[in-house]
Motif scaffolding. Sequence first.
Motif, PDB file in Angstrom:
ATOM      1  N   THR A  26     -27.437  68.567  30.759  1.00 45.96           N
ATOM      2  CA  THR A  26     -28.102  67.626  29.860  1.00 45.96           C
ATOM      3  C   THR A  26     -27.120  67.252  28.750  1.00 45.96           C
ATOM      4  O   THR A  26     -26.059  67.874  28.615  1.00 45.96           O
ATOM      5  CB  THR A  26     -29.351  68.269  29.235  1.00 45.96           C
ATOM      6  OG1 THR A  26     -28.921  69.376  28.412  1.00 45.96           O
ATOM      7  CG2 THR A  26     -30.339  68.769  30.295  1.00 45.96           C
ATOM      8  N   ASP A  27     -27.482  66.273  27.962  1.00 46.96           N
ATOM      9  CA  ASP A  27     -26.608  65.896  26.838  1.00 46.96           C
ATOM     10  C   ASP A  27     -26.394  67.073  25.899  1.00 46.96           C
ATOM     11  O   ASP A  27     -25.283  67.285  25.413  1.00 46.96           O
ATOM     12  CB  ASP A  27     -27.209  64.715  26.071  1.00 46.96           C
ATOM     13  CG  ASP A  27     -27.133  63.410  26.847  1.00 46.96           C
ATOM     14  OD1 ASP A  27     -26.362  63.337  27.836  1.00 46.96           O
ATOM     15  OD2 ASP A  27     -27.839  62.460  26.471  1.00 46.96           O
ATOM     16  N   ASP A  28     -27.454  67.846  25.637  1.00 46.64           N
ATOM     17  CA  ASP A  28     -27.331  69.005  24.745  1.00 46.64           C
ATOM     18  C   ASP A  28     -26.423  70.079  25.330  1.00 46.64           C
ATOM     19  O   ASP A  28     -25.607  70.672  24.618  1.00 46.64           O
ATOM     20  CB  ASP A  28     -28.706  69.599  24.437  1.00 46.64           C
ATOM     21  CG  ASP A  28     -29.539  68.723  23.516  1.00 46.64           C
ATOM     22  OD1 ASP A  28     -28.968  67.810  22.870  1.00 46.64           O
ATOM     23  OD2 ASP A  28     -30.760  68.954  23.446  1.00 46.64           O
ATOM     24  N   VAL A  29     -26.565  70.338  26.622  1.00 46.58           N
ATOM     25  CA  VAL A  29     -25.731  71.357  27.270  1.00 46.58           C
ATOM     26  C   VAL A  29     -24.273  70.905  27.293  1.00 46.58           C
ATOM     27  O   VAL A  29     -23.373  71.686  27.002  1.00 46.58           O
ATOM     28  CB  VAL A  29     -26.256  71.688  28.689  1.00 46.58           C
ATOM     29  CG1 VAL A  29     -25.259  72.522  29.469  1.00 46.58           C
ATOM     30  CG2 VAL A  29     -27.599  72.394  28.603  1.00 46.58           C
ATOM     31  N   ARG A  30     -24.050  69.643  27.610  1.00 47.92           N
ATOM     32  CA  ARG A  30     -22.673  69.111  27.595  1.00 47.92           C
ATOM     33  C   ARG A  30     -22.062  69.260  26.199  1.00 47.92           C
ATOM     34  O   ARG A  30     -20.918  69.697  26.054  1.00 47.92           O
ATOM     35  CB  ARG A  30     -22.650  67.642  28.018  1.00 47.92           C
ATOM     36  CG  ARG A  30     -22.901  67.410  29.488  1.00 47.92           C
ATOM     37  CD  ARG A  30     -22.895  65.912  29.800  1.00 47.92           C
ATOM     38  NE  ARG A  30     -21.597  65.314  29.562  1.00 47.92           N
ATOM     39  CZ  ARG A  30     -20.567  65.359  30.403  1.00 47.92           C
ATOM     40  NH1 ARG A  30     -20.692  65.978  31.545  1.00 47.92           N
ATOM     41  NH2 ARG A  30     -19.420  64.782  30.099  1.00 47.92           N
ATOM     42  N   ALA A  31     -22.825  68.893  25.171  1.00 46.62           N
ATOM     43  CA  ALA A  31     -22.321  68.994  23.795  1.00 46.62           C
ATOM     44  C   ALA A  31     -22.009  70.442  23.449  1.00 46.62           C
ATOM     45  O   ALA A  31     -20.974  70.731  22.828  1.00 46.62           O
ATOM     46  CB  ALA A  31     -23.335  68.410  22.823  1.00 46.62           C
ATOM     47  N   LEU A  32     -22.880  71.357  23.838  1.00 46.28           N
ATOM     48  CA  LEU A  32     -22.666  72.787  23.585  1.00 46.28           C
ATOM     49  C   LEU A  32     -21.392  73.265  24.281  1.00 46.28           C
ATOM     50  O   LEU A  32     -20.567  73.968  23.686  1.00 46.28           O
ATOM     51  CB  LEU A  32     -23.873  73.597  24.056  1.00 46.28           C
ATOM     52  CG  LEU A  32     -23.744  75.112  23.999  1.00 46.28           C
ATOM     53  CD1 LEU A  32     -23.608  75.589  22.557  1.00 46.28           C
ATOM     54  CD2 LEU A  32     -24.956  75.758  24.667  1.00 46.28           C
ATOM     55  N   MET A  33     -21.227  72.869  25.524  1.00 46.92           N
ATOM     56  CA  MET A  33     -20.058  73.308  26.279  1.00 46.92           C
ATOM     57  C   MET A  33     -18.771  72.706  25.727  1.00 46.92           C
ATOM     58  O   MET A  33     -17.749  73.394  25.641  1.00 46.92           O
ATOM     59  CB  MET A  33     -20.246  72.993  27.757  1.00 46.92           C
ATOM     60  CG  MET A  33     -21.335  73.861  28.390  1.00 46.92           C
ATOM     61  SD  MET A  33     -21.629  73.490  30.122  1.00 46.92           S
ATOM     62  CE  MET A  33     -20.077  74.011  30.835  1.00 46.92           C
ATOM     63  N   LEU A  34     -18.808  71.457  25.332  1.00 48.64           N
ATOM     64  CA  LEU A  34     -17.615  70.825  24.767  1.00 48.64           C
ATOM     65  C   LEU A  34     -17.238  71.455  23.432  1.00 48.64           C
ATOM     66  O   LEU A  34     -16.061  71.703  23.162  1.00 48.64           O
ATOM     67  CB  LEU A  34     -17.829  69.318  24.623  1.00 48.64           C
ATOM     68  CG  LEU A  34     -17.864  68.534  25.932  1.00 48.64           C
ATOM     69  CD1 LEU A  34     -18.307  67.094  25.674  1.00 48.64           C
ATOM     70  CD2 LEU A  34     -16.524  68.578  26.643  1.00 48.64           C
ATOM     71  N   ARG A  35     -18.241  71.716  22.594  1.00 48.74           N
ATOM     72  CA  ARG A  35     -17.970  72.346  21.298  1.00 48.74           C
ATOM     73  C   ARG A  35     -17.393  73.745  21.496  1.00 48.74           C
ATOM     74  O   ARG A  35     -16.397  74.117  20.867  1.00 48.74           O
ATOM     75  CB  ARG A  35     -19.253  72.431  20.465  1.00 48.74           C
ATOM     76  CG  ARG A  35     -18.990  72.983  19.060  1.00 48.74           C
ATOM     77  CD  ARG A  35     -20.260  73.264  18.290  1.00 48.74           C
ATOM     78  NE  ARG A  35     -20.740  74.571  18.678  1.00 48.74           N
ATOM     79  CZ  ARG A  35     -21.970  74.849  19.054  1.00 48.74           C
ATOM     80  NH1 ARG A  35     -22.891  73.925  19.104  1.00 48.74           N
ATOM     81  NH2 ARG A  35     -22.311  76.079  19.389  1.00 48.74           N
ATOM     82  N   THR A  36     -17.995  74.505  22.399  1.00 51.62           N
ATOM     83  CA  THR A  36     -17.523  75.868  22.642  1.00 51.62           C
ATOM     84  C   THR A  36     -16.115  75.856  23.222  1.00 51.62           C
ATOM     85  O   THR A  36     -15.264  76.653  22.810  1.00 51.62           O
ATOM     86  CB  THR A  36     -18.493  76.614  23.569  1.00 51.62           C
ATOM     87  OG1 THR A  36     -19.805  76.589  22.994  1.00 51.62           O
ATOM     88  CG2 THR A  36     -18.056  78.051  23.789  1.00 51.62           C
TER      89      THR A  36
END
Length: 123
Positions: A26-36
Amino acid sequence: MSTPDWSPFRDLARRVLREDAPLTLTDDVRALMLRTAKEVSIPDAEAALSTRAGALALVREAERRIAEGSNRLTDALHRMWKFQRQGDYDEARQQMREVLAVEVVPYYRELALEQLDDMADAP
């Protein structure tokens, strides 16, 4: 540098890697993974997210860097404190230098550097 909040990512990694939950980007999961990925110095995370295999590899690598870095630093800190109690500041400093020689996660590097700085005036 502020303390990163890796709890959401580690929860995701646990579900995906240990509990076999599907990795839904999802957009949230992608954002979390990119930030991490950025926080643990993994380049090309965006490209990794273009395939399921790449996304899973990204989760594995980020989780590995967080866990191994934490364990490495914690173990070195315990040894450092032991040497400090014994008055052996050269060996105490060496513990942090050894972390810095292999650590890639900026947060863990910063903590090791702070320890070295704190011992700058020690014998």
